[in-house]
Design an enzyme around this catalytic site. Structure first.
Site, short mmCIF file in Angstrom:
data_model
loop_
_atom_site.label_atom_id
_atom_site.label_comp_id
_atom_site.label_asym_id
_atom_site.label_seq_id
_atom_site.Cartn_x
_atom_site.Cartn_y
_atom_site.Cartn_z
CB CYS A 96 -0.92 -0.01 1.23
SG CYS A 96 -2.05 1.37 1.26
CB CYS A 121 -1.65 3.97 8.09
SG CYS A 121 -2.74 4.55 6.77
CB CYS A 140 -0.80 -0.02 8.26
SG CYS A 140 -1.55 -1.32 7.23
CB CYS A 185 -15.08 -7.91 6.77
SG CYS A 185 -14.35 -6.31 6.42
CB CYS A 218 -18.19 -5.98 5.64
SG CYS A 218 -17.34 -4.48 6.19
CB CYS A 253 -18.26 -0.99 9.26
SG CYS A 253 -17.07 -1.74 10.40
NE ARG A 296 -17.14 -6.39 14.01
CZ ARG A 296 -17.55 -5.60 13.03
NH1 ARG A 296 -16.71 -4.80 12.43
NH2 ARG A 296 -18.81 -5.61 12.65
#
Ligand code: SAM
Ligand code: DTB
Ligand code: SF4
Length: 314
Positions: free
Chosen positions: A54, A58, A61, A97, A128, A188, A260
């Site tokens: 990616c 972040c 991550c 998901c 999701c 979400c 969650r």
């Protein structure tokens, strides 16, 4: 969809989080009981359909290509995704998901995801996806394929955000959430705690989430998983009781949402998870893997639920 009655300011959420621990839990549990059966937990299973590489930065991550984390780049074939979803359903999950490590999907990526979504939906699961930022029209395309939920997190407070991510801004995230809502997909949206933020930042995150109109149907709260090679490796870990306070504040401010317990659940231990269930958590990521990191074994979760007299939402 939730009817939003009032928004919560940072001060109001901070005041909740400052309550004596047992007062906060008592209040959150009361709100939980008014809105849900406190013995029922919703189970969602995650699968990374496009892993690693990616371009975003972040700091938490493992999938950012800027950090040496050992995550290998790869994409799952449709058949593998459908088979994983079938097994998830067999194990008791009600939602599947699909995650992709993109800044934002290209239209040709979306075509492939749309096929995955409609096949998974065909198994009788809720669907999701979490694919990064969406452009105009992309949410509609996902909705047409049968997408029930889109996950896109605000992650932290607007004030702390710049210390964690520099490649996109808070407003970009709010715009994607607006597109998801406008397309009629359930939202979400949650965040991460344990990144070195202050309690006020945690209150700021909850205030932002609770002030979305309407507030998200699902609120994943992640406990930072410190991955070797990421800038947040070695961050000071959070007192687990503080995590419980965040769950309680989410329950009180978003009474009808599924809150969650997300990444970093294993590290919390069973006692803290039990407190979280009491404080209003009523959903977990279920299955031995999150996207790239580990999660408790499904069997261990089933055993813990049994000991706590909790049952899975059907
Ligand atoms: N690329 C997409 C995006 O950023 O929206 C989707 C996938 S991304 C991995 C989904 C969420 O996972 C992030 O917003 C973050 O809240 C959470 N996450 C990622 N790495 C994490 C970690 N090490 N610990 C806890 N949560 C994490
Ligand atoms: C969310 O809030 N947490 C999940 C899901 N949404 C996509 C992802 C957690 C990822 C943890 C790090 C990893 O496994 O790579
Ligand atoms: Fe990319 Fe999402 Fe990871 Fe950020 S959280 S680096 S956008 S995969």
């Amino acid at each position: 969809m939730n009817a939003q009655e009032c928004a919560w300011s940072v001060d109001q959420v901070a005041a909740l989080m400052e309550l004596p621990f047992n007062d906060l839990l008592y209040r959150a549990h009361g709100v939980h009981r008014e809105n849900f059966d406190p013995h029922v937990v919703q189970l969602s299973t995650l699968l990374s359909v496009k892993t690693g590489g990616c371009p975003e930065d972040c700091a938490y991550c493992p999938q950012s290509r800027r950090y040496e984390t050992g995550v290998e780049e790869g994409t799952e074939a449709l058949e593998v995704v459908v088979e994983s979803a079938r097994i998830a359903k067999q194990n008791g999950a009600t939602r599947f998901c699909m995650g992709a490590a993109w800044r934002s999907p290209k239209d040709r990526d979306l075509k492939l995801i749309a096929e995955m979504v409609s096949s998974v939906k065909g198994l009788g699961l809720q669907t999701c996806a979490t694919l990064g930022m969406l452009k105009e029209g992309q949410a509609e395309c996902l909705r047409e394929a049968g997408l029930d939920y889109y996950n896109h997190n605000l992650d932290t407070s607007p004030e702390f955000y710049g210390q964690v991510i520099t490649t996109r801004v808070y407003q970009d995230r709010l715009e994607t959430l607006g597109r998801v809502r406008a397309a009629g997909i359930n939202v979400c949206c949650g965040g991460i705690v344990g990144m070195g933020e202050s309690r006020r930042d945690r209150a700021g995150l909850i205030s932002q989430l609770a002030s979305l109109t309407p507030y998200p149907e699902s609120v994943p709260i992640n406990n930072l998983v410190q991955v070797k090679g990421t800038p947040l490796e070695g961050a000071e870990s959070l007192d687990p009781f503080e995590f419980v306070r965040v769950i309680a504040a989410a329950r009180i401010t978003m009474p009808k949402s599924f809150v969650r317990l997300s990444a970093g659940r294993a590290e919390l231990g069973e006692g803290i998870q039990a407190l979280c269930y009491f404080a209003g958590a009523n959903s977990i990521f279920y299955g031995e893997k999150l996207l790239t990191t580990g999660n408790p074994e499904a069997q261990a979760d089933r055993a813990l639920m049994k000991r706590l007299d909790l049952v899975a939402l059907e």
